[in-house]
Scaffold this motif. Structure first.
Motif, short mmCIF file in Angstrom:
data_model
loop_
_atom_site.label_atom_id
_atom_site.label_comp_id
_atom_site.label_asym_id
_atom_site.label_seq_id
_atom_site.Cartn_x
_atom_site.Cartn_y
_atom_site.Cartn_z
N VAL A 1 10.83 78.63 -22.39
CA VAL A 1 12.30 78.70 -22.34
C VAL A 1 12.80 77.97 -21.10
CG1 VAL A 1 14.29 80.21 -22.05
CG2 VAL A 1 12.48 80.84 -23.65
N HIS A 2 13.69 77.03 -21.31
CA HIS A 2 14.27 76.28 -20.20
C HIS A 2 15.59 76.93 -19.80
CE1 HIS A 2 15.37 73.14 -17.50
NE2 HIS A 2 16.32 72.64 -18.27
N ALA A 3 15.73 77.27 -18.55
CA ALA A 3 16.94 77.92 -18.06
C ALA A 3 17.82 76.93 -17.32
CB ALA A 3 16.59 79.09 -17.15
N LYS A 4 19.05 76.79 -17.81
CA LYS A 4 20.06 75.98 -17.12
C LYS A 4 21.03 76.94 -16.44
CE LYS A 4 19.69 72.12 -20.39
NZ LYS A 4 20.37 71.34 -21.45
N HIS B 1 17.60 66.33 -22.92
CA HIS B 1 17.38 67.75 -22.65
C HIS B 1 18.14 68.24 -21.41
CE1 HIS B 1 14.35 68.09 -25.79
NE2 HIS B 1 13.80 66.97 -25.34
N TRP C 1 24.38 69.67 -20.97
CA TRP C 1 24.99 70.99 -21.16
C TRP C 1 26.08 70.88 -22.24
CZ3 TRP C 1 25.64 75.33 -17.27
CH2 TRP C 1 24.56 75.40 -16.38
N TYR D 1 22.26 80.63 -26.00
CA TYR D 1 20.88 80.24 -26.26
C TYR D 1 20.89 79.19 -27.35
CZ TYR D 1 16.10 80.26 -28.04
OH TYR D 1 14.85 79.86 -28.45
N GLU E 1 16.59 73.72 -28.61
CA GLU E 1 16.14 73.33 -27.27
C GLU E 1 15.27 74.41 -26.64
OE1 GLU E 1 16.47 70.69 -25.41
OE2 GLU E 1 18.17 69.52 -26.13
N ASN E 2 15.26 75.60 -27.24
CA ASN E 2 14.62 76.76 -26.63
C ASN E 2 15.08 76.90 -25.18
OD1 ASN E 2 13.00 79.06 -26.46
ND2 ASN E 2 11.18 77.90 -25.86
N GLU E 3 16.39 76.99 -25.00
CA GLU E 3 16.97 77.05 -23.67
C GLU E 3 18.06 78.11 -23.60
OE1 GLU E 3 18.90 73.31 -22.87
OE2 GLU E 3 20.52 73.70 -24.30
#
Length: 680
Positions: free
Chosen positions: A415-418, A463, A466, A477, A481-483
């Motif tokens: 999981v990518h966290a922005k 990727h 935003w 979520y 992108e699984n983000e």
């Protein structure tokens, strides 16, 4: 998607720097948890009212709003800053094509009501003339295609986005759409208040047609015919519950096959070519909708298609045309549909439009002045704590096999966290904004967004991008992108400096209701169907999937039983993903909080134990109330349960809550153990 949660004050260190140097320290603000309580309510009977009732009684909904809560106060604080930035740029004579020039010129036109009133329909007159020239169905489709770049989504939905089964590919998606009411249920519900709303919608359509020059008889007949067309499109549309399954809404086919099988009257290859989309394959969400669209186009008189397109054009641009057009739009879409009694102040309406048109441009200035890098780092660290807690919970599950656990942990790790704001800002240099026209600026921004979307086709996925601005009070979520994306605005409690918030509040208010909520979406009823790379792919063993579905069914039944308005229940299946995310967020946030020194010390603060404060902090994130009209619309058109049930619902499934507030059989918050879901 997360909604109506909030967190803490981003600019506290900046705003209070002078206080720390004073001879006498500023008094500590009152505990936000204690100040909001309604002590006449037992936490075991209604925890939402107990935790938030005091605040809600003291803060009635303003006439200009359809709902009111802590999120509105957060927004007011942020918007005051954005207003200051906009007013400064409007008089500062910044360099041409700079961010400041765009912001200043947009603001100047948005608050110039005299200019908008004088221009009237002039900004959209070229499009009205195109519509008046329609003499056939192909011409109607061609004009609808020309309207799409300015944000008018007539007849159907179209977007370029990640392919659900190949997340590295940007594909063309065609979906149901074209309705003037929020969704299909508004056209068929037999609930008296919804039937009344349909009547009001028909009256609104007739009123707009009169503003466009029809006499009353023509307008009434035209409105009825457009309503018939939209009802036919609604009849061919899927329900929100049917839209929840991504597999059943994924149908790749060639444009020629779509034409041959479903819409022989629509040449899709030419339609797409007009938007510079030479797609060999399109993803069709709901094929049967396009068959219904084909029938509706074939059987609807061309004059009705003209009225339909005019009405959808006005629905998109009336708020920016001033005077009677803006008023007519407000009367239905705000007053009837949402319950607002009067319009918001002009400056708030202007900022709403500015955020829609120039969100990231404005956000870049906002971040530069109000969001220090230290804030971004703090919440990045909190994400790490929540991720670690979720991993511990997955490892300890008794209903999931080792094989599925392994894949779940791999997905969680990926999981990518922005957090707070983008590391890389999008280039808006080609977006042109002037002082010529408010509606013209909105059209220019819409065209820029459309062409930016279309330009993604055939290119690698960015990727770093935003899809939500830093000043937006929301989070999301993205399964492809699984983000998780956590804008800076989500980290605000108005008037309370960050350093005055103890960990219990932080972990309940942010860790559970925002970060934990969003990260759980990757494993809710829909998110769990995507793998670590964001592809629609089954990585569950059949038995584990069955176990999950059995527990989820308990949650569907639980929320189906809630009836916020007479005759209108929460839709348990449609809201399942959000309810799982709320439930999972609480469990994960609590597990993370248990690793903190505050929890381990066990000391009370203002009379509450650490765990009690955690649950009160979670409830604070959903402090909100809404008008009946708004609640009615939400129950039919929103996959989120009303705020009250996002507190009382999931908490009544959490054993630690029972222990913290001594909930016993017979209490309203009590649910028999065999009726409580056990998912994450």
């Amino acid at each position: 998607m997360h909604k109506l949660s909030c967190t803490f004050l981003l600019a506290a260190a900046v705003g209070l720097a002078g206080c720390h140097q004073a001879a006498t320290a500023a008094p500590k603000p009152p505990d936000p948890l204690r100040a909001d309580l309604d002590m006449a309510v037992s936490p075991a009977q209604d925890f939402f009212d107990y935790a938030n009732g005091g605040w809600l009684k003291a803060h009635p909904i303003p006439a200009s709003e359809s709902s009111w809560g802590i999120g509105n106060e957060v927004q007011d604080e942020i918007w005051a800053r954005l207003r200051s930035l906009s007013e400064h740029d409007a008089v500062a004579h910044p360099a041409a094509a700079s961010d400041a020039q765009k912001i200043g010129d947009f603001w100047a036109t948005a608050i110039d009501t005299a200019q908008a009133n004088a221009q009237g329909l002039a900004p959209i007159e070229p499009y009205l003339k195109q519509i008046d020239g329609i003499q056939s169905v192909p011409q109607a489709l061609a004009v609808a295609a020309a309207l799409r770049p300015i944000g008018v989504r007539a007849f159907f939905g179209m977007n370029v986005s990640q392919d659900e089964k190949n997340s590295a590919l940007e594909s063309v998606h065609l979906e149901q759409g074209g309705l003037g009411l929020p969704n299909r249920d508004f056209y068929f519900s037999k609930v008296p208040s919804i039937a009344k709303l349909r009547t009001a919608y028909g009256a609104h359509l007739a009123a707009v047609l009169q503003l466009l020059g029809d006499n009353p008889a023509q307008a009434g007949a035209g409105a009825a015919a457009v309503m018939k067309l939209e009802t036919a499109l609604a009849q061919g549309s899927r329900t929100d519950e049917q839209l929840q399954d991504p597999y059943k809404n994924y149908h790749p086919m060639t444009p020629a096959a779509l034409t041959a099988r479903y819409t022989p009257g629509i040449r899709w290859r030419q339609e797409l070519a007009g938007w510079k989309l030479p797609a060999k394959t399109v993803i069709v969400g709901q094929p049967e909708f396009f068959r219904a669209l084909q029938t509706a186009l074939r059987t609807t008189p061309v004059a009705v298609l003209r009225d339909y397109l005019k009405l959808h054009l006005l629905a998109s641009y009336a708020p920016y045309l001033g005077g009677k057009f803006e008023q007519a739009h407000f009367d239905f879409y705000n007053r009837e549909l949402r319950g607002q009694q009067q319009p918001r102040p002009l400056w708030k309406r202007a900022l709403g439009a500015e955020n829609q048109a120039l969100g990231m441009v404005l956000g870049r200035e906002y971040v530069h002045q109000y969001v220090p890098p230290s804030e971004k780092q703090r919440y990045t660290n909190l994400v790490a704590a929540i991720r670690a807690a979720f991993a511990r919970r997955i490892a300890a599950l008794t209903w999931m096999s080792p094989a599925t656990k392994k894949q779940a942990l791999l997905k969680l790790a990926a999981v990518h966290a922005k957090v707070a704001y983008p590391d890389k800002w999008k280039d808006y240099s080609t977006l042109a904004i002037s002082r010529a026209s408010y509606a013209g600026n909105m059209m220019s921004a819409a065209r820029w967004r459309f062409h930016d979307m279309v330009a993604k086709f055939g290119k690698p996925v960015d990727h770093s991008e935003w899809n939500m601005t830093p000043q937006t009070y929301n989070a999301y979520y993205n399964p492809s992108e699984n983000e998780i994306v956590l804008p800076a605005a989500m980290f605000v409690i108005p008037g309370v400096p960050d350093q005055d918030l103890d960990d219990a509040v932080v972990y309940g208010y942010v860790g559970a209701s925002t970060i934990g909520h969003e990260i759980t979406h990757g494993s809710d009823d829909q998110g769990r169907l995507y793998d670590a790379q964001g592809n629609l792919k089954n990585w569950w063993t059949p038995q584990d999937a069955k176990n999950f579905q059995q527990q989820a069914a308990l949650m569907v039944k639980q929320f189906d039983s809630y009836e916020p308005l007479p005759g209108l229940h929460i839709r348990g299946q449609a809201s399942l993903g959000e309810n799982i995310a709320d439930y999972g967020g609480i469990l994960i946030g609590l597990n993370a909080f248990e690793q903190t020194a505050e929890y381990k010390a066990g000391n009370k603060i203002d009379g509450f134990t650490p765990v009690q404060r955690f649950f009160l902090g979670y409830a604070l994130g959903w402090l909100s109330q809404e008008r009946t009209a708004s609640l009615r619309t939400q129950l039919l058109d929103d996959v989120h349960a009303p705020a009250k049930y996002r507190v009382d619902g999931p908490l009544s499934d959490v054993p630690a809550f029972y222990q913290a507030f001594d909930v016993k059989p017979g209490d309203a918050m009590w649910r028999p153990p065999n009726e409580r879901p056990h998912i994450w």
